[in-house]
Design an enzyme around this catalytic site. Structure first.
Site, PDB file in Angstrom:
ATOM      1  N   SER A 153       0.832  -1.192   0.000  1.00  0.00           N
ATOM      2  CA  SER A 153       0.000   0.000   0.000  1.00  0.00           C
ATOM      3  C   SER A 153       0.877   1.257   0.000  1.00  0.00           C
ATOM      4  CB  SER A 153      -0.964  -0.061   1.188  1.00  0.00           C
ATOM      5  OG  SER A 153      -2.042   0.815   1.026  1.00  0.00           O
ATOM      6  N   ASP A 234      -9.190  -5.279  -4.441  1.00  0.00           N
ATOM      7  CA  ASP A 234      -8.747  -3.886  -4.347  1.00  0.00           C
ATOM      8  C   ASP A 234      -9.759  -3.054  -5.127  1.00  0.00           C
ATOM      9  OD1 ASP A 234      -6.382  -3.250  -2.861  1.00  0.00           O
ATOM     10  OD2 ASP A 234      -5.186  -4.417  -4.276  1.00  0.00           O
ATOM     11  N   HIS A 266      -7.382  -5.991  -0.042  1.00  0.00           N
ATOM     12  CA  HIS A 266      -6.247  -5.102   0.192  1.00  0.00           C
ATOM     13  C   HIS A 266      -5.441  -5.501   1.429  1.00  0.00           C
ATOM     14  CE1 HIS A 266      -4.183  -1.253  -0.437  1.00  0.00           C
ATOM     15  NE2 HIS A 266      -4.161  -1.110   0.880  1.00  0.00           N
TER      16      HIS A 266
END
Length: 293
Positions: A153, A234, A266
Site C-alpha cells: 500500500s 482492491d 487489500h
C-alpha cells in the site's frame, strides 16, 4: 480528462478507502482485524527468529529498523526490506515482522523499516528516510548480498520511490536486486482530493514530486526485477494504478510482472506472506534464491 478527475469527491473517497472493498469483513472491523493478524504474526516471528530490534539508522524518533536474521546464515545473505503501509499515517515496523518466518528459514534476513508517519512526518522526509535506511543497512552489514524491497500500500509507494533514487547524493549505493510492490499507490495526485490528505497535508508540488509514476527512470543494465501484485478485491482505482505503473516501467525497459491475485483483498493480500505456501511468499523465495545461487 476522464478517469479519477471526473469522479465526485464522494466516489473518489470511496475508491481510496480500501476497507470499503473487502467482501470478508465490513469496513469498521477489517482494519482492526488486519492489525490483530499482523501483530500476532510479528510476535511469532520475534519468538522464533534471532532479532535485533529498534536499531537506529538516523536521529529521528521513527528512524529505526527491526532485523530478523536468517536461521542458518551463509557467509553472505540476501535481505528483504519490508516497508509497511497505513496511508503514511499509521501502522509501524512493530507489526511488520509477520513475513519473516518463511524467509529466515530459507537463509534470508528480513528488515522492517520504521519511518516518521504523518502528521509528524512529511512525504519528502518519509521517502528520504526509507532511502537512508537502505544505505545504513548496506554500510553496517557488508555480508548482505542483494537487497530486495517489499512494500504494501503506502509502503509500495515508498519502495517505488526508492527505484527512482539518484544515489549520487549518498555515500553508498545499495544493490537492489528486486522489488515486490503490493497494492500500491503510484500517483499521489488523486489522494489530494480525499480525506487521506487531511493529515498528510500535501501540496500539488509535493504530490507530483513524490509520485513514482512521474519519475520512472530508464532501466539500467543492472535494474532489478519488479513484481507487482494487486488484489481481486482492491478498488478499481488501486487496480488501475498498479496496471498503469507496471506499463510505465515496462515501457522504460524494466523487467516487470503483474500478479492479479484472486480471492484476496487489500489486507489479506499481504497478511498471507506469513504462510509458506502462499503464491506471493513462493514468488519471493524464488526471486531471492535465484539471485543467491
Amino acid at each position: 480528462m476522464g478517469g479519477w478527475r471526473d469522479m465526485s469527491m464522494e466516489a473518489l473517497e470511496d475508491q481510496y478507502s480500501p476497507s470499503r472493498w473487502s467482501p470478508r469483513l465490513d469496513r469498521d472491523t477489517i482494519i482492526g482485524a488486519h492489525l490483530a493478524v499482523t501483530a500476532a504474526g510479528t510476535e511469532r516471528a520475534r519468538a522464533s527468529a534471532q532479532t535485533l530490534l529498534h536499531v537506529p539508522y538516523g536521529n529521528g524518533d521513527g528512524e529505526k529498523l527491526d532485523i530478523y536474521f536468517p536461521t542458518d546464515p551463509c557467509e553472505t545473505f540476501p535481505v528483504l526490506v519490508y516497508i509497511h503501509g497505513g496511508y503514511w499515517q499509521c501502522l509501524s515496523k512493530d507489526d511488520s515482522g509477520f513475513a519473516a518466518p518463511p524467509l529466515v528459514s530459507q537463509g534470508v534476513a528480513v528488515v522492517a523499516v520504521g519511518y516518521d508517519t504523518a502528521p509528524e512526518g512529511h512525504m519528502d522526509a518519509m521517502v528520504q528516510q526509507v532511502r537512508r535506511s537502505l544505505v545504513f543497512l548496506v554500510e553496517q552489514y557488508p555480508r548482505i548480498r542483494g537487497v530486495y524491497l517489499c512494500g504494501h500500500s503506502a509502503g509500495a509507494h515508498l519502495a517505488a520511490m526508492v527505484l527512482s533514487t539518484d544515489w549520487t547524493e549518498f555515500q553508498e549505493v545499495p544493490e537492489i536486486k528486486g522489488a515486490v510492490l503490493v497494492s500500491g499507490v503510484y500517483d499521489l495526485e488523486p489522494i489530494l482530493h480525499t480525506y487521506v490528505n487531511d493529515v498528510l497535508n500535501m501540496s500539488r508540488e509535493v504530490a507530483q514530486r513524490n509520485s513514482p509514476m512521474r519519475h520512472v527512470t530508464p532501466a539500467v543494465p543492472a535494474a532489478c526485477e519488479v513484481l507487482m501484485a494487486v488484489a481481486q478485491h482492491d478498488s478499481p482505482e488501486f487496480r488501475r494504478q498498479s496496471q498503469e505503473y507496471s506499463q510505465a516501467l515496462r515501457a522504460a525497459g524494466w523487467s516487470v510482472s503483474l500478479l492479479d491475485l484472486a480471492g484476496v483483498d487489500h489486507f489479506d493480500i499481504i497478511e498471507k506472506l506469513s504462510e509458506d505456501n502462499y503464491i506471493l511468499t513462493q514468488e519471493l523465495v524464488l526471486q531471492l534464491q535465484a539471485a543467491h545461487d
